[in-house]
Scaffold this motif. Structure first.
Motif, PDB file in Angstrom:
ATOM      1  N   THR A   1       0.831  -1.201   0.000  1.00 46.25           N
ATOM      2  CA  THR A   1       0.000   0.000   0.000  1.00 46.25           C
ATOM      3  C   THR A   1       0.866   1.252   0.000  1.00 46.25           C
ATOM      4  O   THR A   1       1.802   1.366   0.783  1.00 46.25           O
ATOM      5  N   LYS A   2       0.539   2.181  -0.899  1.00 47.96           N
ATOM      6  CA  LYS A   2       1.232   3.466  -0.946  1.00 47.96           C
ATOM      7  C   LYS A   2       0.193   4.584  -0.911  1.00 47.96           C
ATOM      8  O   LYS A   2      -0.692   4.640  -1.770  1.00 47.96           O
ATOM      9  N   ASP A   3       0.318   5.440   0.092  1.00 47.52           N
ATOM     10  CA  ASP A   3      -0.639   6.533   0.271  1.00 47.52           C
ATOM     11  C   ASP A   3      -0.148   7.799  -0.405  1.00 47.52           C
ATOM     12  O   ASP A   3       0.986   8.242  -0.187  1.00 47.52           O
ATOM     13  N   TYR A   4      -1.011   8.383  -1.225  1.00 48.33           N
ATOM     14  CA  TYR A   4      -0.778   9.685  -1.837  1.00 48.33           C
ATOM     15  C   TYR A   4      -1.881  10.624  -1.362  1.00 48.33           C
ATOM     16  O   TYR A   4      -2.837  10.198  -0.712  1.00 48.33           O
TER      17      TYR A   4
ATOM     18  N   GLN B   1      -2.861  -3.550 -10.013  1.00 52.82           N
ATOM     19  CA  GLN B   1      -2.805  -2.329  -9.224  1.00 52.82           C
ATOM     20  C   GLN B   1      -4.207  -1.727  -9.166  1.00 52.82           C
ATOM     21  O   GLN B   1      -4.920  -1.718 -10.165  1.00 52.82           O
ATOM     22  N   VAL B   2      -4.572  -1.259  -7.972  1.00 50.72           N
ATOM     23  CA  VAL B   2      -5.882  -0.638  -7.785  1.00 50.72           C
ATOM     24  C   VAL B   2      -5.678   0.734  -7.158  1.00 50.72           C
ATOM     25  O   VAL B   2      -4.941   0.875  -6.173  1.00 50.72           O
ATOM     26  N   TYR B   3      -6.318   1.748  -7.749  1.00 52.67           N
ATOM     27  CA  TYR B   3      -6.209   3.117  -7.257  1.00 52.67           C
ATOM     28  C   TYR B   3      -7.534   3.516  -6.605  1.00 52.67           C
ATOM     29  O   TYR B   3      -8.565   3.554  -7.271  1.00 52.67           O
ATOM     30  N   VAL B   4      -7.482   3.776  -5.297  1.00 55.33           N
ATOM     31  CA  VAL B   4      -8.688   4.139  -4.551  1.00 55.33           C
ATOM     32  C   VAL B   4      -8.613   5.610  -4.149  1.00 55.33           C
ATOM     33  O   VAL B   4      -7.689   6.020  -3.438  1.00 55.33           O
TER      34      VAL B   4
ATOM     35  N   PHE C   1      -4.215  12.380  -3.024  1.00 53.55           N
ATOM     36  CA  PHE C   1      -5.534  12.234  -3.639  1.00 53.55           C
ATOM     37  C   PHE C   1      -6.000  10.785  -3.750  1.00 53.55           C
ATOM     38  O   PHE C   1      -7.175  10.535  -4.004  1.00 53.55           O
ATOM     39  N   TYR C   2      -5.096   9.829  -3.601  1.00 56.22           N
ATOM     40  CA  TYR C   2      -5.500   8.430  -3.761  1.00 56.22           C
ATOM     41  C   TYR C   2      -4.519   7.508  -3.031  1.00 56.22           C
ATOM     42  O   TYR C   2      -3.422   7.913  -2.627  1.00 56.22           O
ATOM     43  N   THR C   3      -4.954   6.268  -2.869  1.00 62.14           N
ATOM     44  CA  THR C   3      -4.099   5.215  -2.315  1.00 62.14           C
ATOM     45  C   THR C   3      -3.918   4.141  -3.373  1.00 62.14           C
ATOM     46  O   THR C   3      -4.887   3.691  -3.984  1.00 62.14           O
ATOM     47  N   LYS C   4      -2.664   3.749  -3.595  1.00 63.01           N
ATOM     48  CA  LYS C   4      -2.385   2.721  -4.596  1.00 63.01           C
ATOM     49  C   LYS C   4      -2.126   1.379  -3.904  1.00 63.01           C
ATOM     50  O   LYS C   4      -1.330   1.281  -2.979  1.00 63.01           O
ATOM     51  N   TYR C   5      -2.832   0.354  -4.361  1.00 67.77           N
ATOM     52  CA  TYR C   5      -2.661  -0.994  -3.836  1.00 67.77           C
ATOM     53  C   TYR C   5      -2.033  -1.871  -4.919  1.00 67.77           C
ATOM     54  O   TYR C   5      -2.577  -2.017  -6.010  1.00 67.77           O
ATOM     55  N   ASP C   6      -0.870  -2.426  -4.611  1.00 74.55           N
ATOM     56  CA  ASP C   6      -0.244  -3.421  -5.482  1.00 74.55           C
ATOM     57  C   ASP C   6      -0.574  -4.799  -4.924  1.00 74.55           C
ATOM     58  O   ASP C   6      -0.154  -5.155  -3.814  1.00 74.55           O
ATOM     59  N   VAL C   7      -1.337  -5.558  -5.697  1.00 75.43           N
ATOM     60  CA  VAL C   7      -1.835  -6.860  -5.232  1.00 75.43           C
ATOM     61  C   VAL C   7      -1.163  -7.971  -6.023  1.00 75.43           C
ATOM     62  O   VAL C   7      -1.089  -7.922  -7.256  1.00 75.43           O
ATOM     63  N   GLU C   8      -0.678  -8.976  -5.293  1.00 74.43           N
ATOM     64  CA  GLU C   8      -0.129 -10.182  -5.922  1.00 74.43           C
ATOM     65  C   GLU C   8      -0.709 -11.389  -5.198  1.00 74.43           C
ATOM     66  O   GLU C   8      -0.485 -11.580  -4.002  1.00 74.43           O
ATOM     67  N   ALA C   9      -1.488 -12.180  -5.915  1.00 71.49           N
ATOM     68  CA  ALA C   9      -2.149 -13.359  -5.333  1.00 71.49           C
ATOM     69  C   ALA C   9      -1.710 -14.594  -6.100  1.00 71.49           C
ATOM     70  O   ALA C   9      -1.890 -14.688  -7.315  1.00 71.49           O
ATOM     71  N   LYS C  10      -1.118 -15.548  -5.392  1.00 76.67           N
ATOM     72  CA  LYS C  10      -0.635 -16.779  -6.018  1.00 76.67           C
ATOM     73  C   LYS C  10      -1.501 -17.948  -5.565  1.00 76.67           C
ATOM     74  O   LYS C  10      -1.507 -18.324  -4.395  1.00 76.67           O
TER      75      LYS C  10
END
Length: 222
Positions: free
Chosen positions: A97-100, A183-186, A102-111
């Motif tokens: 998770t990276k907080d900016y 990647q998901v931008y919330v 205006f938004y928060t970016k989630y880098d998701v990796e599911a194996k």
């Protein structure tokens, strides 16, 4: 025999996240008579009992010579979904998770870890006329589509096979070692609201100052 069995099943697992935070989880699997011979019996009973423990009813119907297995479950939130799933450990999940502002970016990796359950599946099948290497090869090649739908299009970079608006689709097999990545931008709604309020205040203040200066100029002329 493996060539005949491969492609005998087609399934879809679809996770839909709604605007109110609830989650719909739907699974549909269509198998022909060859694959049905492997699934029916002990394996089917084990699946029915496992789903019942989670309050899910497995529906079985016929579509021509094929058999369709399907079920759907709705959850109030991801937290409820995780709690009701119990010890069902089928995915290694990494979340960065990276907080900016205006938004928060989630880098998701599911194996997926489904390959680790093949031995358990085979133990529940009982005695079959096929050898275990053939059954294992068949199970490893069973494929399904995993779909994820969000309330709005918030996706960034991803390795999905298909990207269609708010829905990403991955083609997955039981033997997959390639992780699902996205990647998901919330949006940070409150920060955006604060900035909008500040902009409105600045604009209104500028208008008031402009009007006052204009009035003062008009008074000086007279």
């Amino acid at each position: 025999m493996l060539v005949l069995l491969s492609g005998c099943s087609k399934g879809t697992a679809h996770v839909t996240v709604n605007k109110n935070g609830s989650v719909d989880f739907a699974v549909n699997m269509k198998v022909n008579s060859r694959a049905e011979a492997l699934i029916s019996g002990k394996m089917e009973d084990a699946l029915v009992n496992k789903l019942k423990d989670q309050g899910i009813e497995l529906e079985k119907s016929q579509d021509g010579k094929s058999t369709v297995y399907e079920f759907m479950k709705s959850y109030a939130s991801f937290e409820e979904m995780k709690a009701l799933s119990g010890d069902l450990d089928i995915v290694d999940l990494k979340l960065d998770t990276k907080d900016y502002w205006f938004y928060t970016k989630y880098d998701v990796e599911a194996k997926p870890k489904l390959n680790s359950y093949i031995d358990t599946i085979m133990d529940n099948m009982g005695s079959l006329s096929l050898s275990k290497p053939i059954i294992r090869a068949f199970l490893q090649n069973m494929a399904f589509d995993f779909k994820l739908t969000l309330p709005v299009d918030l996706y960034g970079d991803n390795n999905a096979n298909v990207e269609d608006g708010r829905t990403l689709t991955w083609n997955v097999t039981l033997a997959d070692t390639e992780p699902i990545q996205m990647q998901v931008y919330v949006p940070n709604v409150w920060n955006i609201v604060i900035v909008l309020i500040i902009l409105v205040v600045v604009i209104v203040t500028a208008i008031i100052l402009f009007v006052r200066k204009r009035k003062q100029r008009n008074r000086k002329r007279f």
